[in-house]
Design a protein around this motif. Structure first.
Motif, PDB file in Angstrom:
ATOM      1  N   GLY A 248     -11.122  -8.334 -14.393  1.00 11.99           N
ATOM      2  CA  GLY A 248     -10.535  -9.488 -13.712  1.00 11.99           C
ATOM      3  C   GLY A 248      -9.040  -9.627 -13.940  1.00 11.99           C
ATOM      4  O   GLY A 248      -8.456 -10.687 -13.685  1.00 11.99           O
ATOM      5  N   SER A 249      -8.405  -8.556 -14.407  1.00  9.17           N
ATOM      6  CA  SER A 249      -6.975  -8.587 -14.700  1.00  9.17           C
ATOM      7  C   SER A 249      -6.152  -8.599 -13.412  1.00  9.17           C
ATOM      8  O   SER A 249      -6.569  -8.068 -12.374  1.00  9.17           O
ATOM      9  CB  SER A 249      -6.598  -7.361 -15.535  1.00  9.17           C
ATOM     10  N   LYS A 250      -4.971  -9.163 -13.489  1.00  9.01           N
ATOM     11  CA  LYS A 250      -4.018  -9.173 -12.363  1.00  9.01           C
ATOM     12  C   LYS A 250      -2.902  -8.147 -12.574  1.00  9.01           C
ATOM     13  O   LYS A 250      -1.924  -8.120 -11.813  1.00  9.01           O
ATOM     14  CB  LYS A 250      -3.402 -10.564 -12.212  1.00  9.01           C
ATOM     15  N   ALA A 251      -3.033  -7.306 -13.585  1.00 13.82           N
ATOM     16  CA  ALA A 251      -1.980  -6.350 -13.909  1.00 13.82           C
ATOM     17  C   ALA A 251      -1.760  -5.359 -12.772  1.00 13.82           C
ATOM     18  O   ALA A 251      -2.703  -4.945 -12.092  1.00 13.82           O
ATOM     19  CB  ALA A 251      -2.327  -5.598 -15.187  1.00 13.82           C
ATOM     20  N   GLU A 252      -0.511  -4.969 -12.579  1.00 15.54           N
ATOM     21  CA  GLU A 252      -0.184  -3.937 -11.605  1.00 15.54           C
ATOM     22  C   GLU A 252      -0.365  -2.569 -12.256  1.00 15.54           C
ATOM     23  O   GLU A 252       0.011  -2.366 -13.408  1.00 15.54           O
ATOM     24  CB  GLU A 252       1.257  -4.088 -11.119  1.00 15.54           C
ATOM     25  N   VAL A 253      -0.962  -1.644 -11.528  1.00 13.04           N
ATOM     26  CA  VAL A 253      -1.156  -0.281 -12.024  1.00 13.04           C
ATOM     27  C   VAL A 253      -0.063   0.615 -11.453  1.00 13.04           C
ATOM     28  O   VAL A 253       0.193   0.623 -10.254  1.00 13.04           O
ATOM     29  CB  VAL A 253      -2.543   0.274 -11.632  1.00 13.04           C
ATOM     30  N   ALA A 254       0.584   1.354 -12.337  1.00 13.70           N
ATOM     31  CA  ALA A 254       1.553   2.381 -11.939  1.00 13.70           C
ATOM     32  C   ALA A 254       1.161   3.668 -12.647  1.00 13.70           C
ATOM     33  O   ALA A 254       0.512   3.640 -13.699  1.00 13.70           O
ATOM     34  CB  ALA A 254       2.973   1.973 -12.330  1.00 13.70           C
ATOM     35  N   THR A 255       1.540   4.799 -12.090  1.00 11.64           N
ATOM     36  CA  THR A 255       1.100   6.055 -12.696  1.00 11.64           C
ATOM     37  C   THR A 255       2.140   7.151 -12.590  1.00 11.64           C
ATOM     38  O   THR A 255       2.990   7.155 -11.700  1.00 11.64           O
ATOM     39  CB  THR A 255      -0.216   6.537 -12.051  1.00 11.64           C
ATOM     40  N   PHE A 256       2.057   8.074 -13.512  1.00 13.09           N
ATOM     41  CA  PHE A 256       2.744   9.346 -13.374  1.00 13.09           C
ATOM     42  C   PHE A 256       1.842  10.277 -12.569  1.00 13.09           C
ATOM     43  O   PHE A 256       0.615  10.250 -12.712  1.00 13.09           O
ATOM     44  CB  PHE A 256       3.007   9.970 -14.744  1.00 13.09           C
ATOM     45  N   ASP A 257       2.444  11.079 -11.736  1.00 13.59           N
ATOM     46  CA  ASP A 257       1.798  12.150 -10.982  1.00 13.59           C
ATOM     47  C   ASP A 257       1.063  11.660  -9.734  1.00 13.59           C
ATOM     48  O   ASP A 257       0.574  10.527  -9.669  1.00 13.59           O
ATOM     49  CB  ASP A 257       0.866  12.972 -11.861  1.00 13.59           C
ATOM     50  N   LEU A 258       1.018  12.587  -8.785  1.00 15.03           N
ATOM     51  CA  LEU A 258       0.403  12.330  -7.484  1.00 15.03           C
ATOM     52  C   LEU A 258      -0.830  13.197  -7.289  1.00 15.03           C
ATOM     53  O   LEU A 258      -0.935  14.276  -7.849  1.00 15.03           O
ATOM     54  CB  LEU A 258       1.381  12.682  -6.353  1.00 15.03           C
ATOM     55  N   ASN A 259      -1.753  12.711  -6.493  1.00 21.51           N
ATOM     56  CA  ASN A 259      -2.790  13.513  -5.851  1.00 21.51           C
ATOM     57  C   ASN A 259      -3.259  12.711  -4.644  1.00 21.51           C
ATOM     58  O   ASN A 259      -2.724  11.629  -4.352  1.00 21.51           O
ATOM     59  CB  ASN A 259      -3.944  13.864  -6.816  1.00 21.51           C
ATOM     60  N   ALA A 260      -4.231  13.228  -3.913  1.00 22.90           N
ATOM     61  CA  ALA A 260      -4.680  12.550  -2.697  1.00 22.90           C
ATOM     62  C   ALA A 260      -5.220  11.155  -2.999  1.00 22.90           C
ATOM     63  O   ALA A 260      -5.005  10.213  -2.230  1.00 22.90           O
ATOM     64  CB  ALA A 260      -5.740  13.393  -1.995  1.00 22.90           C
ATOM     65  N   GLU A 261      -5.899  11.011  -4.143  1.00 26.76           N
ATOM     66  CA  GLU A 261      -6.469   9.714  -4.514  1.00 26.76           C
ATOM     67  C   GLU A 261      -5.379   8.690  -4.794  1.00 26.76           C
ATOM     68  O   GLU A 261      -5.476   7.523  -4.375  1.00 26.76           O
ATOM     69  CB  GLU A 261      -7.358   9.882  -5.750  1.00 26.76           C
ATOM     70  N   VAL A 262      -4.326   9.104  -5.491  1.00 22.39           N
ATOM     71  CA  VAL A 262      -3.219   8.174  -5.784  1.00 22.39           C
ATOM     72  C   VAL A 262      -2.525   7.747  -4.503  1.00 22.39           C
ATOM     73  O   VAL A 262      -2.203   6.559  -4.317  1.00 22.39           O
ATOM     74  CB  VAL A 262      -2.219   8.813  -6.762  1.00 22.39           C
ATOM     75  N   VAL A 263      -2.298   8.678  -3.582  1.00 18.96           N
ATOM     76  CA  VAL A 263      -1.660   8.328  -2.302  1.00 18.96           C
ATOM     77  C   VAL A 263      -2.530   7.343  -1.527  1.00 18.96           C
ATOM     78  O   VAL A 263      -2.032   6.380  -0.931  1.00 18.96           O
ATOM     79  CB  VAL A 263      -1.369   9.594  -1.475  1.00 18.96           C
ATOM     80  N   LYS A 264      -3.834   7.554  -1.568  1.00 21.73           N
ATOM     81  CA  LYS A 264      -4.762   6.619  -0.925  1.00 21.73           C
ATOM     82  C   LYS A 264      -4.639   5.224  -1.540  1.00 21.73           C
ATOM     83  O   LYS A 264      -4.626   4.208  -0.823  1.00 21.73           O
ATOM     84  CB  LYS A 264      -6.195   7.144  -1.087  1.00 21.73           C
ATOM     85  N   ARG A 265      -4.517   5.156  -2.849  1.00 21.99           N
ATOM     86  CA  ARG A 265      -4.426   3.858  -3.536  1.00 21.99           C
ATOM     87  C   ARG A 265      -3.041   3.226  -3.379  1.00 21.99           C
ATOM     88  O   ARG A 265      -2.914   2.002  -3.405  1.00 21.99           O
ATOM     89  CB  ARG A 265      -4.832   4.012  -4.995  1.00 21.99           C
ATOM     90  N   LEU A 266      -2.005   4.053  -3.233  1.00 23.62           N
ATOM     91  CA  LEU A 266      -0.692   3.514  -2.886  1.00 23.62           C
ATOM     92  C   LEU A 266      -0.750   2.837  -1.522  1.00 23.62           C
ATOM     93  O   LEU A 266      -0.212   1.745  -1.332  1.00 23.62           O
ATOM     94  CB  LEU A 266       0.353   4.632  -2.851  1.00 23.62           C
ATOM     95  N   LYS A 267      -1.401   3.496  -0.587  1.00 24.04           N
ATOM     96  CA  LYS A 267      -1.529   2.967   0.770  1.00 24.04           C
ATOM     97  C   LYS A 267      -2.272   1.645   0.775  1.00 24.04           C
ATOM     98  O   LYS A 267      -1.935   0.708   1.522  1.00 24.04           O
ATOM     99  CB  LYS A 267      -2.251   3.989   1.650  1.00 24.04           C
TER     100      LYS A 267
END
Length: 330
Positions: A248-267
């Motif tokens: 139930g956290s409101k924290a923003e997630v940021a990450t190092f590195d890309l893949n198809a899943e990260v791009v999907k979640r950025l979108k």
């Protein structure tokens, strides 16, 4: 895409570069890979190059590194031999195996550098050129490598700290998925250096997804004022999004590195931003450098580190990245 302080070097590397199985071979050369290109390769003598990394199971980052390496290997008439072990002792043994096979070059990561020092000395004594990639760049020259290809991890971490500060974040959880990896520790230290707030590190077992997700969720439940989670690898980003939902956290997630899943979640705006170090370039340039060295005595960067990142990627960059992450090259 907004580049961090290494933008000039990154642009230079991209300009230079313009011109998950364990082996290459003739079949690979005859096929056009997912990295684009294909066609007829060079007519230089056949070389055998080994890449030995510290990758654990299920880390898609290394699939992208291999994609770049294989593309360069097809072009350069190279038999590409890949192996990995997340344990430092095992990785060193794999490097020794490559030396015993009398390979023409070795590409290696230095996540736990001290464990690699002796065996890389043996490679140097055997006359086998070495290029380091991804981690431990500050040890590369001392261990006899031609050069290091990757990003400055401290600078990358500082770029994340700056970006989080711009976004108003004050309390950050930095998730380390491989304890003892010097590059991951440098990233978190960099975040702490520039963030106008506090940073707490959390060690999780990156190869055990359920336990890692549970650990992140428990921390978010126990510390309600965490307003950002920084993960140091793309697979952990997806786990952190799920942990955030569970807690139930409101924290923003940021990450190092890309893949198809990260791009999907950025979108989907489930991940705020990502740091791209261009792993495809790391694999591609490492093979290319060893081929150039063996056939023409060239050394990229004059022996200095060749930077492939960092660059901050947000949802605005998704349209130009989707097709590349889908084919496994970004």
């Amino acid at each position: 895409m907004r580049t961090a302080r290494t933008a000039a070097a990154l642009i230079a590397v991209i300009a230079l570069a313009a011109g998950c199985s364990s082996s290459g071979g003739k079949d690979d050369e005859d096929k056009s890979g997912d990295g684009g290109g294909g066609g007829k390769g060079v007519n230089t003598p056949r070389l055998k190059i080994a890449m030995v990394t510290h990758s654990g199971e299920g880390d898609t980052f290394w699939d992208i590194v291999q994609s770049g390496a294989k593309q360069a290997a097809r072009k350069d008439n190279v038999a590409f031999l890949y192996s990995n072990d997340k344990e430092a002792k095992g990785q060193a043994e794999l490097v020794q195996s490559a030396i015993d096979k009398k390979v023409d070059g070795i590409v290696v990561t230095l996540a736990k550098p001290e464990a690699m020092k002796a065996v890389l000395g043996k490679a140097e004594a055997a006359g086998i050129p070495v290029v380091t990639i991804n981690s431990g760049g500050e040890f590369s020259a001392d261990y006899g490598a031609l050069s290091h290809i990757g990003q400055d991890e401290s600078v990358a971490g500082e770029a994340v700290g700056d970006e989080l500060t711009k976004r108003g974040k004050k309390k950050v959880l930095c998730v380390i998925h491989e304890q003892g990896n010097v590059s991951l520790e440098q990233r978190c230290a960099g975040v702490k250096k520039t963030l106008k707030g506090s940073v707490e590190n959390l060690n999780v077992e990156g190869t055990n997804a359920p336990n890692a997700q549970s650990s992140i969720s428990a921390k978010l439940q126990a510390t309600k004022d965490i307003d950002a989670v920084v993960t140091l690898g793309a697979p952990i980003a997806a786990l952190s999004v799920k942990a955030k939902e569970d807690s139930g956290s409101k924290a923003e997630v940021a990450t190092f590195d890309l893949n198809a899943e990260v791009v999907k979640r950025l979108k989907a705006k489930e991940v705020g931003f990502a740091v791209d170090q261009q792993p495809y370039l790391q694999g591609y340039l490492a093979i290319d450098e060893l081929w150039l060295y063996k056939t023409n005595a060239n050394v990229l960067g004059g022996g200095k580190p060749v930077l492939t990142g960092p660059a901050i990627v947000t949802e605005k960059d998704v349209p130009k990245l989707e097709k590349y992450t889908a084919r496994g090259t970004r």
